[in-house]
Design an enzyme around this catalytic site. Structure first.
Site, PDB file in Angstrom:
ATOM      1  N   LYS A   1      -0.891   2.211  -9.195  1.00 40.50           N
ATOM      2  CA  LYS A   1      -0.808   1.455  -7.950  1.00 40.50           C
ATOM      3  C   LYS A   1      -1.863   0.371  -8.050  1.00 40.50           C
ATOM      4  O   LYS A   1      -3.072   0.654  -8.022  1.00 40.50           O
ATOM      5  CB  LYS A   1      -1.063   2.364  -6.741  1.00 40.50           C
ATOM      6  CG  LYS A   1      -1.196   1.567  -5.445  1.00 40.50           C
ATOM      7  CD  LYS A   1      -1.463   2.455  -4.244  1.00 40.50           C
ATOM      8  CE  LYS A   1      -1.953   1.616  -3.076  1.00 40.50           C
ATOM      9  NZ  LYS A   1      -2.171   2.383  -1.855  1.00 40.50           N
TER      10      LYS A   1
ATOM     11  N   GLY B   1      -4.818   1.258   6.892  1.00 42.30           N
ATOM     12  CA  GLY B   1      -5.536   2.080   7.860  1.00 42.30           C
ATOM     13  C   GLY B   1      -5.431   1.619   9.301  1.00 42.30           C
ATOM     14  O   GLY B   1      -6.043   2.210  10.180  1.00 42.30           O
TER      15      GLY B   1
ATOM     16  N   GLY C   1      -0.392   0.611   6.547  1.00 37.55           N
ATOM     17  CA  GLY C   1      -0.194   0.146   7.911  1.00 37.55           C
ATOM     18  C   GLY C   1       0.615   1.068   8.797  1.00 37.55           C
ATOM     19  O   GLY C   1       0.708   0.841  10.006  1.00 37.55           O
TER      20      GLY C   1
ATOM     21  N   ASN D   1      -1.375   7.392   4.022  1.00 39.00           N
ATOM     22  CA  ASN D   1      -2.514   8.281   3.850  1.00 39.00           C
ATOM     23  C   ASN D   1      -3.211   8.558   5.176  1.00 39.00           C
ATOM     24  O   ASN D   1      -3.183   9.657   5.721  1.00 39.00           O
ATOM     25  CB  ASN D   1      -3.487   7.662   2.836  1.00 39.00           C
ATOM     26  CG  ASN D   1      -4.614   8.605   2.419  1.00 39.00           C
ATOM     27  OD1 ASN D   1      -5.165   8.458   1.340  1.00 39.00           O
ATOM     28  ND2 ASN D   1      -4.977   9.584   3.216  1.00 39.00           N
ATOM     29  N   THR D   2      -3.818   7.496   5.741  1.00 42.49           N
ATOM     30  CA  THR D   2      -4.680   7.679   6.906  1.00 42.49           C
ATOM     31  C   THR D   2      -3.950   8.310   8.089  1.00 42.49           C
ATOM     32  O   THR D   2      -4.522   9.156   8.792  1.00 42.49           O
ATOM     33  CB  THR D   2      -5.269   6.318   7.335  1.00 42.49           C
ATOM     34  OG1 THR D   2      -5.818   5.667   6.179  1.00 42.49           O
ATOM     35  CG2 THR D   2      -6.362   6.490   8.366  1.00 42.49           C
TER      36      THR D   2
END
Lengths: 65, 257
Positions: B96, B157, B185, B206-207
């Protein structure tokens, strides 16, 4: 020989990258190494000769997004 | 099954491994999400430290595919070297690719991104570029050798969700045969469902999971949303109409007066 290892100054007797890792108590097949911003493959550490002033990065797997 | 660069994946959700309250919760969230690809990074190891070993053991035990990142890199050289170091450790050509161009927005430096992508593709990497929704940049990345694109839908995030639906729709329309993964996002499962309904092939987040009050349940919710969005896209959705249309048949209606 004076080296920068992960941003910290070290005075070492090691002459190869493999010797440096052993001297600083780094071990394990999960480590990645670079000297002066270029990768040094695991297999090449034993013969990789260090020079005074080299900048060494020793990285390991970490959480990431 | 989702065919990603020749690899058959049971899930269209790719999950990050950072910011979880504990390693155990990370492992449970990965399992609950159903994901088959997790992202990881490389950071400085302390002398005599075993942090990397512990994390690496945890990740290997998950049994998922690994997608290393170049997070935090701000130059082509940093990103290229980090990618090569990741390949040396994780034994995968997948990367990535992040080349960050702005500290505040974490917006990709798309010029550096294209340059780094070209170098890495020529070196045999399968590059997953974290990019914007700009079509011209996307074309340059494909010309550089990328076989998959990962546009943001909002800053990393931020949890804003898709802020420019038109751009995402346009991207999907321009690159019908390219795997497109929305990366960064997303804040809610409905955001994931929305981009999947647009026809995106997968999402990476992720977040939104890691920082949820209950990451494991949220991971499960995102897994369901991604699946639902994909199934909806494949099922041919009704287009919005400006007038009401009765759903109950009007023929045979009783007359009481």
């Amino acid at each position: 020989m004076k080296l920068m290892v992960n941003g910290e100054a070290h005075e070492v007797a090691a002459t190869t990258l493999a010797e440096l890792l052993a001297a600083l108590d780094y071990e394990g097949d999960w480590l990645a190494t670079a000297v002066n911003s270029d990768l040094v493959h695991k297999a090449n550490r034993a013969e990789f000769q260090l020079s005074d002033g080299d900048r060494i990065e020793i990285l390991s797997p970490m959480q990431g997004g | 099954m989702f065919d990603l660069l020749g690899t058959k994946l049971p899930s269209r959700l790719l999950l990050g491994t950072a910011q979880y309250p504990s390693p155990a919760i990370l492992a449970d969230a990965v399992e609950a999400s159903g994901t088959s690809v997790v992202t990881v990074s490389l950071r400085r190891e302390m002398a005599g430290g075993r942090a990397g070993e512990k994390f690496w053991s945890l990740i290997r035990a998950l049994g998922t595919r690994i997608l290393p990142n170049t997070a935090g890199c701000h130059s082509v050289k940093e990103a290229v070297t980090t990618a090569k170091m990741a390949r040396d450790v994780f034994d995968t050509t997948w990367i990535k690719l992040e080349v960050i161009g702005n500290h505040d927005t974490l917006q990709p430096d798309v010029f550096g991104l294209v340059e780094a992508a070209r170098i890495l593709c020529e070196d045999g990497f399968s590059v997953f570029p974290y990019t914007t929704d700009d079509l011209v940049v996307a074309e340059r990345l494909l010309e550089a050798g990328c076989k998959v694109l990962m546009p943001w839908c909002a800053p990393i995030g931020s949890a804003l969700g898709p802020v420019n639906i038109m751009a995402l729709r346009s991207m999907r329309g321009h690159f019908p045969g390219v795997p497109l993964i929305v990366d960064a996002g997303l804040g809610r499962p409905s955001h994931a469902a929305t981009v999947m309904e647009l026809g995106f092939d997968a999402v990476l987040l992720n977040t939104a999971v890691a920082k949820a009050a209950d990451p494991v349940s949220m991971a499960r919710a995102f897994g369901k949303a991604v699946e639902a969005g994909r199934e909806a896209f494949s099922s041919g959705m009704l287009e919005p109409r400006d007038v009401a249309v009765p759903s109950t048949p009007t023929i045979g209606r009783a007359v009481f007066s």
